[in-house]
Design an enzyme around this catalytic site. Sequence first.
Site, short mmCIF file in Angstrom:
data_model
loop_
_atom_site.label_atom_id
_atom_site.label_comp_id
_atom_site.label_asym_id
_atom_site.label_seq_id
_atom_site.Cartn_x
_atom_site.Cartn_y
_atom_site.Cartn_z
N LYS A 1 0.83 -1.21 0.00
CA LYS A 1 0.00 0.00 0.00
C LYS A 1 0.87 1.27 0.00
O LYS A 1 2.10 1.18 0.02
CB LYS A 1 -0.95 -0.03 1.20
CG LYS A 1 -1.79 -1.32 1.29
CD LYS A 1 -2.76 -1.50 0.13
CE LYS A 1 -3.28 -2.91 -0.02
NZ LYS A 1 -4.34 -3.32 0.88
C1 LIG Z 1 -5.34 -4.33 1.37
C2 LIG Z 1 -6.81 -4.21 1.29
C3 LIG Z 1 -7.65 -4.55 2.35
C4 LIG Z 1 -7.18 -5.24 3.59
O1 LIG Z 1 -6.11 -4.64 4.22
P1 LIG Z 1 -5.15 -5.53 5.15
O2 LIG Z 1 -4.30 -4.50 5.80
O3 LIG Z 1 -4.39 -6.43 4.24
O4 LIG Z 1 -6.01 -6.27 6.10
C5 LIG Z 1 -9.00 -4.29 2.23
N1 LIG Z 1 -9.52 -3.77 1.10
C6 LIG Z 1 -8.74 -3.46 0.05
C7 LIG Z 1 -9.38 -2.86 -1.15
C8 LIG Z 1 -7.37 -3.69 0.10
O5 LIG Z 1 -6.62 -3.41 -0.96
#
Ligand SMILES: *Cc1c(COP(=O)(O)O)cnc(C)c1O
Length: 381
Positions: A185
């Site tokens: 991210k």
């Molecule tokens: C990464 C992601 C999540 C979940 O996040 P985590 O930190 O991996 O639990 C939820 N929704 C979207 C669209 C994501 O890209």
Amino acid sequence: MNDFLPYGHQVIDDEDVRAVVEVLRGNMLTCGQHVEQFEQAVSEYCGSGGAVAVNSGTAALHAALLGAGVGPGDEVITSPITFAATANAVLYLGATPVFADVSSETLLIDPEDVRRKITSKTRAVIPVDYAGQPCDYDALRSLATTGERPFSIIADACHSLGAKQGSRNVGALADATCFSFHPVKAITCGEGGMIVSDDQELLTRARRFRSHGIDKTFKDRQRLGSAVYDMLELGYNYRLTDFQCALGASQLLKLDSFISQREKTARLYDDFFRDEEHIASLSVLPQNKHAWHLYVVRLNLEAFRLSRDELVAALYSLGIGIAVHYRPVYLHSYYQSLGYDQGLCSKAESAWNEILSLPIFPGVGQPDVERVVTSLKEYLR
Ligand SMILES: *Cc1c(COP(=O)(O)O)cnc(C)c1O
């Protein structure tokens, strides 16, 4: 493979390392001041009234939905073009995910289809800022506030930290906004997440939920000189450690520069694909500043010698880490076992067969982009 190019990757520098080590050498590894400092920094960045740090984006969605009062019997409308966690968070609360189709040009949830899916049980909608661009929040806001029964907008902004719509930042567009700090991210804590909101009641409930549903934190008890606490509802241990928050705060200082590097990469791809009739980039709404978590292309597969999945395998063998975001959530076996029909969201289903996410993260340069584009075009008929 040494020159393997993943679709996403973290960037960690010496400042980040120093920030983490400093906390590791200190007194509090968790529940300390770095948690609050990171919450405050993200909340200031977004222009929201407050924040609650948790240990994943999934936990953020779970806690935000709980904070908005979602529970058994409620329906929550969301996009099928998302990571399973978005809909899973709805199931954790005993509520029912309802899928609204996306627009073919952006793969963002289509407010018109949201309108068709609203019932007397609708308690919330979770717009997913797919690839890093904000959904049409004005349209969603008017649906949420003008119906017989108002509902909450809980944004899944796991892709869109740092994006904007008009003059407003992501984090100030919905009733509550959820971020993820997974390594792919925009910024990372290793694992981590956050809820930002102006709704203090929602934040209070989410904060309590993050620590077992207990009314007083360790710090509250110290301040009050009391060892007594009460568990008010069934919560979880969703806490984020201080050293992770120190990493997140250090990363946040670089967020704008990370995004402008991602934007540069996106422009390079745009230039390569502008005149390529069989490889189309997704559209960007004019009011949006994109965070470029993903660079997604849609292929006219008839023009290729390989199927989409063969193409993914071929590019992998060339060291290019293509990903596909996403298979519509309700097509996964678990959701099929819950009884969701195939064909439910036809635009999402046809998109899923034709999309590829190309490598984009700070550090992907012109030679990488050329390598990806040239490799991809090799498979055109
Ligand atoms: C990464 C992601 C999540 C979940 O996040 P985590 O930190 O991996 O639990 C939820 N929704 C979207 C669209 C994501 O890209």
